[in-house]
Structures are given as structure tokens and as C-alpha cells.
Scaffold this motif. Sequence first.
Motif, PDB file in Angstrom:
ATOM      1  N   SER A  68     -14.990  20.653   2.557  1.00  0.00           N
ATOM      2  CA  SER A  68     -13.576  21.059   2.597  1.00  0.00           C
ATOM      3  C   SER A  68     -12.808  20.220   3.614  1.00  0.00           C
ATOM      4  N   ILE A  69     -13.412  20.047   4.796  1.00  0.00           N
ATOM      5  CA  ILE A  69     -12.788  19.226   5.829  1.00  0.00           C
ATOM      6  C   ILE A  69     -12.702  17.770   5.373  1.00  0.00           C
ATOM      7  N   GLN A  70     -13.773  17.298   4.746  1.00  0.00           N
ATOM      8  CA  GLN A  70     -13.802  15.917   4.282  1.00  0.00           C
ATOM      9  C   GLN A  70     -12.732  15.645   3.229  1.00  0.00           C
ATOM     10  N   LEU A  71     -12.453  16.620   2.404  1.00  0.00           N
ATOM     11  CA  LEU A  71     -11.417  16.454   1.380  1.00  0.00           C
ATOM     12  C   LEU A  71     -10.063  16.182   2.028  1.00  0.00           C
ATOM     13  N   VAL A  72      -9.730  16.966   3.046  1.00  0.00           N
ATOM     14  CA  VAL A  72      -8.461  16.754   3.752  1.00  0.00           C
ATOM     15  C   VAL A  72      -8.471  15.403   4.458  1.00  0.00           C
ATOM     16  N   SER A  73      -9.626  15.042   5.012  1.00  0.00           N
ATOM     17  CA  SER A  73      -9.757  13.761   5.694  1.00  0.00           C
ATOM     18  C   SER A  73      -9.512  12.597   4.743  1.00  0.00           C
ATOM     19  N   ILE A  74     -10.088  12.665   3.567  1.00  0.00           N
ATOM     20  CA  ILE A  74      -9.921  11.603   2.566  1.00  0.00           C
ATOM     21  C   ILE A  74      -8.457  11.473   2.163  1.00  0.00           C
ATOM     22  N   ILE A  75      -7.795  12.608   2.004  1.00  0.00           N
ATOM     23  CA  ILE A  75      -6.363  12.582   1.658  1.00  0.00           C
ATOM     24  C   ILE A  75      -5.577  11.867   2.757  1.00  0.00           C
ATOM     25  N   CYS A  76      -5.921  12.142   4.018  1.00  0.00           N
ATOM     26  CA  CYS A  76      -5.239  11.486   5.145  1.00  0.00           C
ATOM     27  C   CYS A  76      -5.462   9.979   5.121  1.00  0.00           C
ATOM     28  N   PHE A  77      -6.707   9.569   4.905  1.00  0.00           N
ATOM     29  CA  PHE A  77      -7.019   8.140   4.887  1.00  0.00           C
ATOM     30  C   PHE A  77      -6.331   7.431   3.721  1.00  0.00           C
ATOM     31  N   LEU A  78      -6.367   8.031   2.543  1.00  0.00           N
ATOM     32  CA  LEU A  78      -5.723   7.416   1.389  1.00  0.00           C
ATOM     33  C   LEU A  78      -4.209   7.354   1.572  1.00  0.00           C
ATOM     34  N   ALA A  79      -3.651   8.400   2.177  1.00  0.00           N
ATOM     35  CA  ALA A  79      -2.211   8.410   2.443  1.00  0.00           C
ATOM     36  C   ALA A  79      -1.844   7.323   3.439  1.00  0.00           C
ATOM     37  N   ALA A  80      -2.649   7.171   4.494  1.00  0.00           N
ATOM     38  CA  ALA A  80      -2.396   6.126   5.493  1.00  0.00           C
ATOM     39  C   ALA A  80      -2.479   4.747   4.863  1.00  0.00           C
ATOM     40  N   PHE A  81      -3.479   4.554   4.022  1.00  0.00           N
ATOM     41  CA  PHE A  81      -3.658   3.262   3.344  1.00  0.00           C
ATOM     42  C   PHE A  81      -2.468   2.963   2.428  1.00  0.00           C
ATOM     43  N   THR A  82      -2.021   3.973   1.705  1.00  0.00           N
ATOM     44  CA  THR A  82      -0.882   3.801   0.798  1.00  0.00           C
ATOM     45  C   THR A  82       0.398   3.496   1.565  1.00  0.00           C
ATOM     46  N   VAL A  83       0.613   4.224   2.656  1.00  0.00           N
ATOM     47  CA  VAL A  83       1.823   4.034   3.459  1.00  0.00           C
ATOM     48  C   VAL A  83       1.898   2.619   4.014  1.00  0.00           C
ATOM     49  N   ILE A  84       0.797   2.131   4.552  1.00  0.00           N
ATOM     50  CA  ILE A  84       0.830   0.804   5.166  1.00  0.00           C
ATOM     51  C   ILE A  84       1.024  -0.284   4.122  1.00  0.00           C
ATOM     52  N   GLU A  85       0.470  -0.077   2.923  1.00  0.00           N
ATOM     53  CA  GLU A  85       0.647  -1.071   1.871  1.00  0.00           C
ATOM     54  C   GLU A  85       2.087  -1.079   1.365  1.00  0.00           C
ATOM     55  N   VAL A  86       2.699   0.100   1.282  1.00  0.00           N
ATOM     56  CA  VAL A  86       4.094   0.193   0.851  1.00  0.00           C
ATOM     57  C   VAL A  86       5.013  -0.446   1.891  1.00  0.00           C
ATOM     58  N   ASN A  87       4.750  -0.161   3.164  1.00  0.00           N
ATOM     59  CA  ASN A  87       5.599  -0.687   4.235  1.00  0.00           C
ATOM     60  C   ASN A  87       5.460  -2.193   4.421  1.00  0.00           C
ATOM     61  N   LYS A  88       4.311  -2.745   4.033  1.00  0.00           N
ATOM     62  CA  LYS A  88       4.119  -4.192   4.185  1.00  0.00           C
ATOM     63  C   LYS A  88       5.058  -4.984   3.285  1.00  0.00           C
ATOM     64  N   GLY A  89       5.365  -4.415   2.119  1.00  0.00           N
ATOM     65  CA  GLY A  89       6.289  -5.099   1.222  1.00  0.00           C
ATOM     66  C   GLY A  89       5.803  -6.478   0.835  1.00  0.00           C
ATOM     67  N   ASP A  90       6.596  -7.526   1.162  1.00  0.00           N
ATOM     68  CA  ASP A  90       6.244  -8.902   0.808  1.00  0.00           C
ATOM     69  C   ASP A  90       5.366  -9.587   1.845  1.00  0.00           C
ATOM     70  N   HIS A  91       5.072  -8.899   2.923  1.00  0.00           N
ATOM     71  CA  HIS A  91       4.218  -9.496   3.949  1.00  0.00           C
ATOM     72  C   HIS A  91       2.782  -9.615   3.436  1.00  0.00           C
ATOM     73  N   PRO A  92       1.997 -10.545   3.997  1.00  0.00           N
ATOM     74  CA  PRO A  92       0.608 -10.728   3.543  1.00  0.00           C
ATOM     75  C   PRO A  92      -0.220  -9.449   3.709  1.00  0.00           C
ATOM     76  N   HIS A  93      -1.033  -9.161   2.705  1.00  0.00           N
ATOM     77  CA  HIS A  93      -1.894  -7.982   2.746  1.00  0.00           C
ATOM     78  C   HIS A  93      -3.325  -8.420   3.086  1.00  0.00           C
ATOM     79  N   PHE A  94      -4.017  -7.587   3.867  1.00  0.00           N
ATOM     80  CA  PHE A  94      -5.417  -7.826   4.226  1.00  0.00           C
ATOM     81  C   PHE A  94      -5.606  -9.211   4.855  1.00  0.00           C
ATOM     82  N   ALA A  95      -4.674  -9.586   5.711  1.00  0.00           N
ATOM     83  CA  ALA A  95      -4.729 -10.898   6.344  1.00  0.00           C
ATOM     84  C   ALA A  95      -5.363 -10.847   7.733  1.00  0.00           C
TER      85      ALA A  95
END
Length: 213
Positions: free
Chosen positions: A84-111
Motif C-alpha cells: 500500500s505504501i509502495q503504491l503511493v510511493s510509485i505514484i510520487c516517483f512517476l509524478a515527479a518524473f512526468t513533471v520534470i519532463e514536462v517542465n524541460k520542454g525543448d531543453h535536452p532530456h537525460f543529458a
Amino acid sequence: MASATGIPQTDPTTIVEQESAPLLGRPGDATQRQGESIARNLISASSVQLLASSGLLLQIQAALILQPTTTPQQKLRGTRVHYSIQLVSIICFLAAFTVIEVNKGDHPHFASPHGILGLLTVIFIVLQALVGVVQFFLSATVLGSVENGKRIYKYHRWTGYILLLLESTTVVAATRTSYNLAVIGIPTWAVFIALLVTLSGIGARVKPHKLGL
């Protein structure tokens, strides 16, 4: 500039800057623009750090809740709380990953090392979760029997601790990103010491026989 009472007066410009300053970062780092939806505040600037930190904290708690269990009843209850705790944790990690990719926009990804480690960490987290779901919920269907599911528990534990080390390395690498160096300024040594103390505490509670040693 002093008032008639002798108490220094604050410059009006400074007052405006203080009022508009975000809680984390400098003025302008997380400021809602005119006409912009308030929902975007959830994915701006320091939200990534908050989400990722919450995800890591929850992962650590999920491990701590399960480590001391010994009897079948304790293990069953501990496993339920764990996933149950891990499920919430995974949601947090996926949300963080999504947010940073959206905010990067045209900047290089995974550089950067942090970006590459972050991608590997998210992939590893998803795979680890899938294995956990299969061995606990679908062992008879996918693995042939419940006993077959129990046989891979020790490997799931091993990879869980390895994943925690990978997550910690990713956090340390985050302190060397240009954003942290230029804006937040979190010192690498402080994060390293905090993680070292945390990992030492978790390591002290590891039961070798649960890892097949």
C-alpha cells in the motif's frame, strides 16, 4: 531610509519582492503568471523535489514496516501495508518524473548523470513493483504455484535494497545539477551524510536469512 520614529523604512520595491517570493527558491523561481491556471502550480519548480523526496521517504517506510516481521500473520499484514505504501510511493516517483519532463520542454532530456540515473531508477521501480504484484497476487497464475512465488521473495528483497541504493545515488546526483547549484543550493555533503545515516539504519535491520544468506 528612516522614519520620524527612527525605525528604518522598508523600500516599497523590497516589500513587493518579499510578498511575491515563493516559499522555496528565489523570486521568480515558482511564481504564478497572470492568466495561468492555478493547477500548474502543482507541477512548477520545487514540486519535483517534493514529490521525489516523498517517494523516497515512502519507499524507506515500506522497507522498515516489513523488516521486523517473523510470523506468517505478521508477514501477511506487513506485506499488505508494504504494497500500500509502495503504491503511493510509485505514484510520487512517476509524478515527479512526468513533471520534470514536462517542465524541460525543448531543453535536452537525460543529458546529465542525474537525468540518466532518474530514468533508470523509474524503470527499475516499475519492474520491481511488477515482480512484487506477480509473486504476491498472481503467483499461481503466472508462476504456476504459490510456492514458486515464495521462492523469488529473497530476490525481490535483494533488488529492493539495490533499488534503494540507486535512488539514493540519484538524489546525490541531483545536488550537482545546474538547477540546484544555481537556485536551490542544497549542499551535496549534507544530502550524502543524511542518506548514509538512513541507509545504515536500514542495513542494521536486515535479516540475512530473509535474503537467503
